[in-house]
Motif scaffolding. Structure first.
Motif, mmCIF file in Angstrom:
data_model
loop_
_atom_site.group_PDB
_atom_site.id
_atom_site.type_symbol
_atom_site.label_atom_id
_atom_site.label_comp_id
_atom_site.label_asym_id
_atom_site.label_seq_id
_atom_site.Cartn_x
_atom_site.Cartn_y
_atom_site.Cartn_z
ATOM 1 N N THR A 33 1.879 4.061 7.748
ATOM 2 C CA THR A 33 0.932 5.046 8.288
ATOM 3 C C THR A 33 1.377 6.465 7.961
ATOM 4 O O THR A 33 0.568 7.297 7.520
ATOM 5 N N LEU A 34 2.646 6.760 8.152
ATOM 6 C CA LEU A 34 3.150 8.102 7.838
ATOM 7 C C LEU A 34 2.975 8.422 6.361
ATOM 8 O O LEU A 34 2.575 9.540 5.994
ATOM 9 N N LEU A 43 -0.944 15.205 13.026
ATOM 10 C CA LEU A 43 -1.245 14.583 11.746
ATOM 11 C C LEU A 43 -2.653 13.999 11.780
ATOM 12 O O LEU A 43 -3.182 13.693 12.858
ATOM 13 N N PRO A 44 -3.299 13.807 10.613
ATOM 14 C CA PRO A 44 -4.659 13.252 10.584
ATOM 15 C C PRO A 44 -4.695 11.784 10.998
ATOM 16 O O PRO A 44 -3.695 11.072 10.890
ATOM 17 N N HIS A 45 -5.856 11.349 11.447
ATOM 18 C CA HIS A 45 -6.041 9.981 11.904
ATOM 19 C C HIS A 45 -6.123 8.991 10.736
ATOM 20 O O HIS A 45 -6.379 9.370 9.588
ATOM 21 N N VAL A 46 -5.944 7.696 11.063
ATOM 22 C CA VAL A 46 -6.203 6.603 10.132
ATOM 23 C C VAL A 46 -7.390 5.810 10.660
ATOM 24 O O VAL A 46 -7.695 5.844 11.861
ATOM 25 N N ASP A 47 -8.080 5.084 9.759
ATOM 26 C CA ASP A 47 -9.261 4.335 10.180
ATOM 27 C C ASP A 47 -8.967 2.841 10.286
ATOM 28 O O ASP A 47 -7.890 2.368 9.924
ATOM 29 N N ILE A 64 -5.921 0.080 8.904
ATOM 30 C CA ILE A 64 -5.129 -0.710 9.842
ATOM 31 C C ILE A 64 -5.232 -2.193 9.522
ATOM 32 O O ILE A 64 -4.228 -2.912 9.504
ATOM 33 N N GLU A 65 -6.438 -2.677 9.247
ATOM 34 C CA GLU A 65 -6.626 -4.095 8.938
ATOM 35 C C GLU A 65 -5.828 -4.511 7.709
ATOM 36 O O GLU A 65 -5.343 -5.637 7.624
ATOM 37 N N ARG A 66 -5.692 -3.603 6.756
ATOM 38 C CA ARG A 66 -4.935 -3.918 5.531
ATOM 39 C C ARG A 66 -3.427 -3.835 5.746
ATOM 40 O O ARG A 66 -2.662 -4.376 4.937
ATOM 41 N N GLU A 95 -6.581 -9.079 1.291
ATOM 42 C CA GLU A 95 -6.694 -10.124 0.271
ATOM 43 C C GLU A 95 -7.479 -11.315 0.803
ATOM 44 O O GLU A 95 -7.484 -11.577 2.002
ATOM 45 N N PRO A 96 -8.129 -12.088 -0.088
ATOM 46 C CA PRO A 96 -8.862 -13.288 0.369
ATOM 47 C C PRO A 96 -7.907 -14.306 0.976
ATOM 48 O O PRO A 96 -6.908 -14.675 0.354
#
Length: 228
Positions: free
Chosen positions: A66-67, A43-47, A51-53, A204-205
């Motif tokens: 992620t999936l 499967l393609p990568h995530v950035d 991940i931070e979100r 989010e802030p």
């Protein structure tokens, strides 16, 4: 105990500290483990931005989100979870770093005589080795992961149970975290809460999360005046 630690005239009894995004920047670990998992499933990568979100609501939520993000079938969850656990345990702490001011902040809290607990939505089997690898485990009387109780933050149950383990009253137990999960759980449990400004708040802030205070470093916690 430092005289300045007060909650409406009452001394704090304990503090509960979150892990990911509060004490340790673990996005690099998540990135390595998730993308190795995705490679295994073709499967393609995530950035890092994704991940931070996404982190902060437990590993199960992270894997499912992620999936969905990469367009994978829901049926891949079980093999994805198995692969993720294996890869995360193999690199746990290798691509992460303790935030500036964390060790100094924990020392200050301990110097005040406060028993400390680490409470995280990360699985306990991931949390304990990470704390040990980063030299933080010795600060904590208790460590509870997202699998320690029936429900995870933002449900108040983990905070309530951690207060019970520490022998502290929720209203006199300071919560330190980085996201609305921590703030919502603290409010529901009746605990005061301080958030750090640099963590992972789902994009989010952090100022809008409803904390009693927001600080830029853990050692900037105003022990003489916070919430006074």
């Amino acid at each position: 105990m430092e005289n300045g630690i007060r909650n409406q005239g009452l001394a704090w009894q304990a503090a509960i500290v979150d892990l990911d995004g509060t004490m340790v920047d673990t996005v690099g670990d998540f990135e390595a483990a998730l993308n190795r998992m995705l490679d295994e499933l073709c499967l393609p990568h995530v950035d890092r931005g994704f991940i931070e979100r996404t982190v902060g609501k437990g590993s199960e939520h992270l894997i499912r989100t992620t999936l969905a993000h990469v367009g994978a079938a829901v049926a891949l969850y079980d093999p994805a979870w198995t692969a993720y656990q294996r890869h995360y345990l193999s690199i746990n702490g290798e691509h992460s770093a303790v935030y500036p001011g964390v060790v100094e902040g924990l020392r200050r809290l301990r110097a005040c005589g406060l028993p400390l607990a680490c409470l995280t939505n990360k699985p306990t089997a991931f949390a304990r080795p990470l704390l040990a690898r980063k030299g933080l485990d010795g600060f904590f009387a208790e460590v509870f992961g997202g699998d320690a109780f029936e429900r995870k933050k933002p449900d108040p149950l983990p905070l309530q149970m951690t207060c019970r383990a520490l022998g502290s009253e929720p209203s006199r137990t300071l919560i330190i975290g980085d996201s609305s999960n921590d703030a919502r759980a603290a409010r529901a449990a009746g605990c005061p809460v301080v958030l750090v400004s640099y963590g992972y708040n789902h994009g989010e802030p952090v100022a809008a999360a409803g904390a009693d205070a927001v600080i830029d470093r853990l050692d900037a916690l105003p022990l003489a005046s916070v919430l006074a």
